[in-house]
Design a protein around this motif. Structure first.
Motif, PDB file in Angstrom:
ATOM      1  N   ALA A 190      21.686   6.879 -36.525  1.00  0.00           N
ATOM      2  CA  ALA A 190      22.601   7.964 -36.678  1.00  0.00           C
ATOM      3  C   ALA A 190      22.398   9.311 -36.055  1.00  0.00           C
ATOM      4  CB  ALA A 190      22.548   8.114 -38.142  1.00  0.00           C
ATOM      5  N   LYS A 191      20.821   9.489 -35.874  1.00  0.00           N
ATOM      6  CA  LYS A 191      20.589  10.947 -35.107  1.00  0.00           C
ATOM      7  C   LYS A 191      20.713  10.701 -33.687  1.00  0.00           C
ATOM      8  CE  LYS A 191      16.354  13.938 -34.365  1.00  0.00           C
ATOM      9  NZ  LYS A 191      15.174  14.357 -35.037  1.00  0.00           N
ATOM     10  N   MET A 192      20.368   9.503 -32.964  1.00  0.00           N
ATOM     11  CA  MET A 192      20.707   9.390 -31.599  1.00  0.00           C
ATOM     12  C   MET A 192      22.125   9.517 -31.371  1.00  0.00           C
ATOM     13  SD  MET A 192      17.819   8.878 -30.039  1.00  0.00           S
ATOM     14  CE  MET A 192      18.144   8.070 -28.573  1.00  0.00           C
ATOM     15  N   GLU A 193      22.961   8.833 -32.283  1.00  0.00           N
ATOM     16  CA  GLU A 193      24.341   9.034 -32.087  1.00  0.00           C
ATOM     17  C   GLU A 193      25.049  10.409 -32.118  1.00  0.00           C
ATOM     18  OE1 GLU A 193      26.636   6.677 -31.149  1.00  0.00           O
ATOM     19  OE2 GLU A 193      25.505   4.842 -31.581  1.00  0.00           O
ATOM     20  N   ALA A 194      24.332  11.123 -33.105  1.00  0.00           N
ATOM     21  CA  ALA A 194      24.742  12.572 -32.998  1.00  0.00           C
ATOM     22  C   ALA A 194      24.375  13.324 -32.035  1.00  0.00           C
ATOM     23  CB  ALA A 194      24.103  13.135 -34.507  1.00  0.00           C
ATOM     24  N   LEU A 229      16.101  18.391 -27.383  1.00  0.00           N
ATOM     25  CA  LEU A 229      17.426  17.661 -27.258  1.00  0.00           C
ATOM     26  C   LEU A 229      18.352  18.214 -28.240  1.00  0.00           C
ATOM     27  CD1 LEU A 229      15.948  13.930 -27.103  1.00  0.00           C
ATOM     28  CD2 LEU A 229      17.094  15.238 -25.364  1.00  0.00           C
ATOM     29  N   LYS A 230      17.988  19.319 -28.946  1.00  0.00           N
ATOM     30  CA  LYS A 230      19.078  20.169 -29.733  1.00  0.00           C
ATOM     31  C   LYS A 230      20.108  20.896 -28.824  1.00  0.00           C
ATOM     32  CE  LYS A 230      15.845  20.622 -33.699  1.00  0.00           C
ATOM     33  NZ  LYS A 230      14.984  21.456 -34.418  1.00  0.00           N
ATOM     34  N   GLN A 231      19.612  21.153 -27.483  1.00  0.00           N
ATOM     35  CA  GLN A 231      20.355  21.888 -26.732  1.00  0.00           C
ATOM     36  C   GLN A 231      21.115  21.060 -25.856  1.00  0.00           C
ATOM     37  OE1 GLN A 231      18.836  25.432 -24.856  1.00  0.00           O
ATOM     38  NE2 GLN A 231      17.033  25.460 -26.227  1.00  0.00           N
ATOM     39  N   PRO A 232      22.496  21.145 -25.703  1.00  0.00           N
ATOM     40  CA  PRO A 232      23.450  20.336 -24.795  1.00  0.00           C
ATOM     41  C   PRO A 232      22.862  20.163 -23.633  1.00  0.00           C
ATOM     42  CG  PRO A 232      24.727  21.888 -25.985  1.00  0.00           C
ATOM     43  CD  PRO A 232      23.240  22.407 -26.106  1.00  0.00           C
ATOM     44  N   SER A 233      22.223  21.496 -22.739  1.00  0.00           N
ATOM     45  CA  SER A 233      21.747  21.130 -21.473  1.00  0.00           C
ATOM     46  C   SER A 233      20.537  20.388 -21.171  1.00  0.00           C
ATOM     47  CB  SER A 233      21.395  22.572 -20.835  1.00  0.00           C
ATOM     48  OG  SER A 233      20.299  23.130 -21.663  1.00  0.00           O
ATOM     49  N   ALA A 234      19.708  20.154 -22.291  1.00  0.00           N
ATOM     50  CA  ALA A 234      18.751  19.272 -22.150  1.00  0.00           C
ATOM     51  C   ALA A 234      19.201  17.715 -22.436  1.00  0.00           C
ATOM     52  CB  ALA A 234      17.715  19.460 -23.405  1.00  0.00           C
TER      53      ALA A 234
END
Length: 415
Positions: free
Chosen positions: A106-110, A80-85
């Protein structure tokens, strides 16, 4: 012949749950829902859930703790660090009934995966956040593990009051209890959605859940605001509340009603205690519980376990032997209700699982092997509408991984 729809053979057939949680709290909750027939898709980081490496294993990634928490699920791997994922996850969430996670809000929002974003895209979505502490509170955002919550919620103090030494319960009581709370909260939200058509956000905080759990009986005198008393239920806290030693072992003996205690004292040759005002009713027994249990222990020590089991059966007093953990597989009751189920993995390794303890007349969900890391990545992404070219691109960049490309690195914890 047309196959019967899952919605008719499984209580939660047709309900899809995306589970982004890891370790025990969330996975235990989603396993309960999977046991009722929900399609639980376990979304894992490339390193996989850490419990895949916790305990003994016959096959890589299928360690003992993971086996106990992840039956009847499917696994996909998304970085999930990658936009395509993240885009792929959004496509999955658009079709899901529930998304549950245990990350900090906050992590989910980010990541662009906050509740407002997902619920706006899919208004029927039940978005469940499984946290250590409720949002906006003094402890909001602090890390929370089972030991921490046991200490904060009073469980370690309960052991201290009984034994003189604060200890954690020798089971991950907070994680598992909160998993039960999360499961019934998600079910309640799904039930409400069936009536209103609307999903909603849920917050399941461990600290508040376990404080509520501990205080059911132990808030005790603190309930009485006009005449406040002490916290702590005396019967549960007395040091003498323990299995009774017999002449050849131990027995769990539980006279409870007035008739139970009277019959027990008379059968033990102590009719004087049957008439003792200290033990005449439940209120008196509660006030004198330490003396009562001490007397009971002395009486029980005079005969062997078989004697007391037979006597208690005749008097209809609840009693049982102690099962050691290794005895449970051979317990005659658990054997007679087929509680332990043998399974074999695709590689031919043999396993043993417990089934869902609940049995339902019109819902049958037999235990299935927990998934290998990324075992269902392609299958789940195709069901979300991604074509093979897009899936191949995700796999080539490492934004997604399947069972062939996913590897477990013991030196890393999941993100």
């Amino acid at each position: 012949m047309t196959a019967t729809p899952l919605s008719q053979t499984r209580a939660l057939g047709g309900v899809r749950i995306l589970d982004l949680s890891s370790v025990v709290f969330g996975p235990y909750a989603s396993q309960i829902l999977a046991d009722y027939g929900a399609d639980v898709v376990k979304v894992e980081a490339p390193a996989g859930d850490s419990t895949r490496r916790t305990g003994p294993a016959q096959e890589p990634g299928l360690a003992a703790i993971f086996l106990g928490l992840n039956r009847n699920k499917r696994s996909i791997v998304l970085d999930l660090k990658q936009p395509s994922a993240r885009e792929a996850l959004l496509a999955l969430a658009d079709q899901a009934d529930v998304l549950m996670h245990s990350m900090r809000p906050a992590k989910m929002e980010a990541l662009g995966l906050g509740p407002e974003t997902l619920c706006a895209r899919n208004p029927r979505l039940v978005y469940a956040g499984l946290y250590g502490f409720g949002a906006g509170g003094a402890y909001d955002g602090r890390p929370a593990y089972d030991d921490i919550i046991q200490g904060l919620s009073g469980l370690a103090d309960l052991v201290d009051r009984q034994t003189g030494t604060p200890r954690y319960l020798p089971t991950v009581a907070a994680d598992k209890t909160c998993g039960l709370v999360a499961a019934h909260a998600i079910l309640a939200a799904l039930f409400q959605r069936e009536r209103t058509g609307r999903g909603q956000q849920l917050e399941v905080p461990m600290f508040e859940s376990m404080a509520s759990f501990a205080l059911v009986e132990h808030y005790y005198g603190r309930h009485l605001r006009d005449e406040p008393g002490e916290a702590g239920y005396p019967r549960a806290l007395t040091p003498n509340r323990r299995p009774c030693r017999t002449a050849d072992g131990h027995i769990c003996l539980m006279p409870y009603t007035d008739a139970h205690w009277r019959g027990f004292f008379i059968a033990a040759g102590r009719p004087d205690l049957a008439e003792d005002p200290r033990f005449a009713d439940i209120s008196a027994r509660t006030r004198n519980i330490e003396a009562l249990y001490e007397l009971q222990a002395g009486i029980v020590a005079a005969h062997d376990t078989a004697y007391w089991l037979a006597l208690c059966e005749r008097l209809e007093i609840p009693a049982a032997r102690i099962n050691r953990l290794q005895d449970l597989e051979h317990d005659p009751h658990l054997q007679s209700v087929d509680f332990f189920v043998p399974l074999e993995s695709a590689c031919g390794s043999r396993y043993r699982f417990v089934r869902n303890p609940v049995r339902m007349q019109h819902s049958q969900v037999p235990p299935a092997m927990p998934p290998r890391l990324g075992e269902h990545t392609r299958e789940v992404l195709r069901q979300a509408g991604l074509d093979d070219a897009r899936i191949d691109a995700l796999l080539e960049t490492g934004a997604a991984r399947d069972a062939l490309s996913a590897t477990l690195d013991d030196s890393k914890e999941p993100a």
